[in-house]
Motif scaffolding. Structure first.
Motif, PDB file in Angstrom:
ATOM      1  N   ASP A 324      -1.747   8.816   3.642  1.00 55.24           N
ATOM      2  CA  ASP A 324      -0.428   8.675   3.037  1.00 55.24           C
ATOM      3  C   ASP A 324      -0.515   7.578   1.976  1.00 55.24           C
ATOM      4  O   ASP A 324      -1.443   6.761   1.958  1.00 55.24           O
ATOM      5  CB  ASP A 324       0.624   8.347   4.098  1.00 55.24           C
ATOM      6  N   LEU A 325       0.439   7.573   1.056  1.00 58.22           N
ATOM      7  CA  LEU A 325       0.382   6.680  -0.099  1.00 58.22           C
ATOM      8  C   LEU A 325       0.371   5.210   0.315  1.00 58.22           C
ATOM      9  O   LEU A 325      -0.296   4.388  -0.318  1.00 58.22           O
ATOM     10  CB  LEU A 325       1.559   6.964  -1.036  1.00 58.22           C
ATOM     11  N   VAL A 326       1.081   4.858   1.387  1.00 54.62           N
ATOM     12  CA  VAL A 326       1.109   3.462   1.839  1.00 54.62           C
ATOM     13  C   VAL A 326      -0.291   3.011   2.250  1.00 54.62           C
ATOM     14  O   VAL A 326      -0.751   1.923   1.880  1.00 54.62           O
ATOM     15  CB  VAL A 326       2.113   3.292   2.999  1.00 54.62           C
ATOM     16  N   THR A 327      -1.003   3.848   3.016  1.00 52.71           N
ATOM     17  CA  THR A 327      -2.371   3.509   3.418  1.00 52.71           C
ATOM     18  C   THR A 327      -3.279   3.404   2.196  1.00 52.71           C
ATOM     19  O   THR A 327      -4.132   2.510   2.106  1.00 52.71           O
ATOM     20  CB  THR A 327      -2.913   4.568   4.392  1.00 52.71           C
ATOM     21  N   HIS A 328      -3.109   4.325   1.260  1.00 53.43           N
ATOM     22  CA  HIS A 328      -3.882   4.317   0.021  1.00 53.43           C
ATOM     23  C   HIS A 328      -3.702   2.996  -0.720  1.00 53.43           C
ATOM     24  O   HIS A 328      -4.674   2.405  -1.212  1.00 53.43           O
ATOM     25  CB  HIS A 328      -3.423   5.501  -0.837  1.00 53.43           C
ATOM     26  N   LEU A 329      -2.468   2.514  -0.801  1.00 57.66           N
ATOM     27  CA  LEU A 329      -2.183   1.251  -1.482  1.00 57.66           C
ATOM     28  C   LEU A 329      -2.744   0.068  -0.704  1.00 57.66           C
ATOM     29  O   LEU A 329      -3.305  -0.871  -1.286  1.00 57.66           O
ATOM     30  CB  LEU A 329      -0.676   1.082  -1.667  1.00 57.66           C
ATOM     31  N   ASP A 330      -2.574   0.085   0.620  1.00 58.77           N
ATOM     32  CA  ASP A 330      -3.069  -1.009   1.461  1.00 58.77           C
ATOM     33  C   ASP A 330      -4.560  -1.247   1.262  1.00 58.77           C
ATOM     34  O   ASP A 330      -5.019  -2.392   1.233  1.00 58.77           O
ATOM     35  CB  ASP A 330      -2.811  -0.696   2.932  1.00 58.77           C
ATOM     36  N   ASN A 331      -5.333  -0.175   1.153  1.00 61.70           N
ATOM     37  CA  ASN A 331      -6.788  -0.291   1.110  1.00 61.70           C
ATOM     38  C   ASN A 331      -7.317  -0.688  -0.259  1.00 61.70           C
ATOM     39  O   ASN A 331      -8.523  -0.966  -0.384  1.00 61.70           O
ATOM     40  CB  ASN A 331      -7.430   1.039   1.527  1.00 61.70           C
ATOM     41  N   ARG A 332      -6.476  -0.725  -1.277  1.00 58.80           N
ATOM     42  CA  ARG A 332      -6.958  -0.977  -2.632  1.00 58.80           C
ATOM     43  C   ARG A 332      -6.270  -2.157  -3.327  1.00 58.80           C
ATOM     44  O   ARG A 332      -6.724  -2.580  -4.391  1.00 58.80           O
ATOM     45  CB  ARG A 332      -6.781   0.299  -3.475  1.00 58.80           C
ATOM     46  N   THR A 333      -5.185  -2.648  -2.773  1.00 54.30           N
ATOM     47  CA  THR A 333      -4.451  -3.766  -3.372  1.00 54.30           C
ATOM     48  C   THR A 333      -4.827  -5.052  -2.653  1.00 54.30           C
ATOM     49  O   THR A 333      -4.963  -5.062  -1.429  1.00 54.30           O
ATOM     50  CB  THR A 333      -2.933  -3.539  -3.277  1.00 54.30           C
ATOM     51  N   VAL A 334      -5.017  -6.143  -3.409  1.00 57.03           N
ATOM     52  CA  VAL A 334      -5.480  -7.400  -2.819  1.00 57.03           C
ATOM     53  C   VAL A 334      -4.559  -8.542  -3.228  1.00 57.03           C
ATOM     54  O   VAL A 334      -3.870  -8.487  -4.260  1.00 57.03           O
ATOM     55  CB  VAL A 334      -6.929  -7.733  -3.244  1.00 57.03           C
ATOM     56  N   LEU A 335      -4.562  -9.575  -2.393  1.00 57.02           N
ATOM     57  CA  LEU A 335      -3.899 -10.840  -2.699  1.00 57.02           C
ATOM     58  C   LEU A 335      -4.906 -11.716  -3.438  1.00 57.02           C
ATOM     59  O   LEU A 335      -6.050 -11.865  -2.995  1.00 57.02           O
ATOM     60  CB  LEU A 335      -3.444 -11.515  -1.405  1.00 57.02           C
ATOM     61  N   VAL A 336      -4.497 -12.283  -4.576  1.00 51.90           N
ATOM     62  CA  VAL A 336      -5.367 -13.152  -5.381  1.00 51.90           C
ATOM     63  C   VAL A 336      -4.859 -14.581  -5.263  1.00 51.90           C
ATOM     64  O   VAL A 336      -3.703 -14.867  -5.597  1.00 51.90           O
ATOM     65  CB  VAL A 336      -5.382 -12.709  -6.857  1.00 51.90           C
ATOM     66  N   LEU A 337      -5.707 -15.477  -4.782  1.00 54.67           N
ATOM     67  CA  LEU A 337      -5.377 -16.893  -4.683  1.00 54.67           C
ATOM     68  C   LEU A 337      -6.244 -17.671  -5.653  1.00 54.67           C
ATOM     69  O   LEU A 337      -7.477 -17.514  -5.660  1.00 54.67           O
ATOM     70  CB  LEU A 337      -5.607 -17.408  -3.262  1.00 54.67           C
ATOM     71  N   ALA A 338      -5.608 -18.485  -6.490  1.00 57.43           N
ATOM     72  CA  ALA A 338      -6.324 -19.325  -7.456  1.00 57.43           C
ATOM     73  C   ALA A 338      -6.033 -20.785  -7.128  1.00 57.43           C
ATOM     74  O   ALA A 338      -4.874 -21.174  -6.992  1.00 57.43           O
ATOM     75  CB  ALA A 338      -5.885 -18.994  -8.879  1.00 57.43           C
ATOM     76  N   GLU A 339      -7.085 -21.593  -6.984  1.00 58.13           N
ATOM     77  CA  GLU A 339      -6.942 -23.015  -6.686  1.00 58.13           C
ATOM     78  C   GLU A 339      -7.500 -23.819  -7.849  1.00 58.13           C
ATOM     79  O   GLU A 339      -8.660 -23.649  -8.249  1.00 58.13           O
ATOM     80  CB  GLU A 339      -7.677 -23.373  -5.401  1.00 58.13           C
ATOM     81  N   GLY A 340      -6.669 -24.688  -8.409  1.00 59.25           N
ATOM     82  CA  GLY A 340      -7.080 -25.519  -9.524  1.00 59.25           C
ATOM     83  C   GLY A 340      -6.545 -26.917  -9.396  1.00 59.25           C
ATOM     84  O   GLY A 340      -5.976 -27.292  -8.362  1.00 59.25           O
TER      85      GLY A 340
END
Length: 558
Positions: A324-340
């Motif tokens: 299903d589309l939700v699973t498709h999105l879950d497996n390919r979308t990521v959280l990006v954290l930048a530390e500076g």
């Protein structure tokens, strides 16, 4: 491929100078070899490397220019007069060998192609070195006109190859010229003494010099005629036009909904039929009293979007078991954290295959020592990311892209959709990690405390593409109604077939509602040119596969 972006120009297909039935720009490697052999590597290095985007029926071709440099590039015309003179002298010395090549019948076509430039800021300077851009192009569709090239050359690059005219020397009698000053005869009387000027006579000249200095100082200030300020790529006028287009799209949407509502019919089994004979989500209804099939093809621009958990997307690893589309999105979308140096920032990103992650430049722009980490449901743990390429910020360059690399080549990637026609009114889903949701997410709190197994839940919102707009010459956006907030930046905007159609990048706040903007796919693909990323592309129209809601049973007759 050279690594430093210099400039970009939009041209017409007929502007390309052709030689041997091919555009000269496609012979850059041949030109470099010829110049290195006949004129030396410094002359060969003058000509920037082109990256050609052919465009389509709606978009004109563009050429982006790159060079082996590290510093920021700027046009020759924006340098100080002294620096302009130095660069002009360098070009004069190094371009002269091309005159000889242009007269060689075997090399003249390539030489003249290199010497033919568009005529608008054709010399960029980076690291104190000049680079010639816009070569191999002639304006006004004259690329095929060989007869016009010499005159056009004299008006463009030719100015650097003209010899300065020497002042005529005074004629001196040989005897006088050869005689030293000390040998003058003593009998020659001294000339009459010159009259001395009064100090007051210098006052007018001094006043004029002060006035000239003040005028020159004013002209050299940014914003004046001599050195105008670099205009922002995204202007208020452009965003105002975008808002007007969005308002017109919303009025059109309201009218279509009212028309559908007026002509809709509700059957006895509870199935709503619109005037076009389809259900609100674009399905062909079965006969009354017959259940919907388990899977059916819906319309991508259905009046109401299909629920994401009912949309089916092919699973490459199990073709007979679509996700299903939700699973498709879950497996390919990521959280990006930048530390500076300024702290930690959170944004979104998405996989395009082979460990490559796309996001926005402003998500990771926290200074020179920024560390980037990505977290996702399909990743075994948070992974450090290497920045492969960036382009931004948006207001200055018209771009807001960053390409990251992680050690996870098996992370599934999205397919990128190149729309052959307009996406207006198409249903879309925005996926990401908005900050106002992360603030209340226990998993995100655990992640910030060091729990590497805590992955925040992905947030998805749905809407439609309201309009497509050009905010700047090279900045195309999709305005859509899927709600976004801080943290959604860099996340994917996907159609109802699970293909990415844009990168969610910013929100513009209005008095009654926010407007969501995604950078469009043509700009994304242009950014990816010259990088190791090789995403899967498709132009196939979307035909969503959905699990329909079951029709209600007709009420029993008493």
């Amino acid at each position: 491929m050279a690594n430093q972006f210099l400039s970009k120009i939009r041209v017409a297909p007929d502007d390309f100078v052709r030689a041997a039935d091919a555009p000269v720009l496609e012979r850059h490697a041949e030109l470099q070899a010829l110049l290195s052999e006949r004129a030396g590597p410094e002359v060969a290095g003058l000509f920037a490397e082109p990256l050609i985007s052919r465009g389509n029926d709606e978009a004109a071709p563009t050429v982006a220019w790159y060079a082996d440099a590290t510093g920021e590039a700027q046009p020759l015309s924006r340098l100080s007069p002294a620096e302009q003179d130095r660069i002009s002298a360098y070009l004069s010395d190094h371009l002269r060998p091309l005159r000889t090549l242009a007269e060689d019948p075997g090399q003249s076509d390539l030489a003249w192609g290199a010497l033919t430039t568009y005529g608008a800021e054709d010399v960029m300077v980076a690291d104190g070195r000049p680079f010639i851009v816009n070569w191999g192009l002639m304006p006004d569709g004259r690329g095929a006109s060989a007869a016009a090239r010499p005159a056009h050359f004299e008006a463009t690059l030719g100015r650097f190859m003209r010899q300065p005219t020497a002042a005529p020397k005074p004629t001196v009698a040989p005897a006088v010229a050869a005689a030293p000053l000390a040998a003058a005869p003593a009998s020659v009387e001294d000339p009459a003494p010159r009259a001395r000027l009064s100090p007051l006579a210098w006052v007018p000249l001094l006043v004029l010099l002060l006035i000239a200095a003040a005028v020159l100082f004013w002209l050299l200030q940014p914003g004046t005629r001599l050195l105008p300020k670099e205009p922002p790529r995204i202007t208020e006028a452009g965003t105002l036009d975008a808002q007007n287009a969005l308002n017109a799209s919303l009025r059109e949407r309201i009218a279509s909904l009212e028309t559908a509502l007026d002509g809709a019919v509700c059957r006895a089994d509870g199935v709503l039929i619109l005037p076009g004979g389809l259900t609100p989500e674009g399905l062909l209804p079965p006969a009354e009293g017959t259940a919907f099939p388990e899977q059916a093809e819906a319309a991508p621009d259905a009046l109401l979007p299909n629920k994401a958990d009912r949309v089916l997307v092919p699973n490459p690893d199990a073709p007979d078991q679509p996700d299903d589309l939700v699973t498709h999105l879950d497996n390919r979308t990521v959280l990006v954290l930048a530390e500076g140096p300024s702290g930690v920032a959170a944004g979104s990103g998405f996989s395009i295959g082979n460990g490559h992650i796309l996001t926005n430049q402003h998500v990771i722009d926290l200074g020179a020592e920024t560390r980037v980490v990505v977290i996702g449901k399909a990743l075994p743990e948070p992974l450090a990311a290497t920045v492969v390429k960036v382009s931004g910020p948006l207001a200055e360059t018209g771009d807001d892209f960053a390409l990251l690399q992680v050690e996870a080549s098996d992370l599934p990637g999205f397919t990128l959709f190149q729309p052959p026609s307009s996406l207006r009114l198409s249903n879309v889903i925005a996926a990401g990690f908005p900050g106002d949701v992360l603030e209340l997410d226990l998993d995100f709190a655990g992640l910030m405390r060091g729990d590497a197994s805590a992955v925040p839940a992905l947030t998805v919102t749905d809407g439609i593409v309201n309009t497509e707009q050009q905010l700047a010459p090279d900045t195309n956006v999709l305005m859509h109604s899927a709600p976004l907030s801080t943290g959604n930046s860099g996340g994917p905007l996907v159609d109802m077939c699970g293909r990415v159609v844009g990168i969610n990048s910013f929100v513009r706040k209005g008095p009654l509602q926010n407007r969501s903007y995604a950078l469009a796919m043509p700009d994304v693909l242009e950014f990816l040119q010259g990088t190791p990323a090789q995403p899967v592309l498709t132009e196939e129209a979307c035909a969503p596969q959905v699990r329909p809601q079951l029709a209600q049973s007709a009420p029993a007759e008493e």
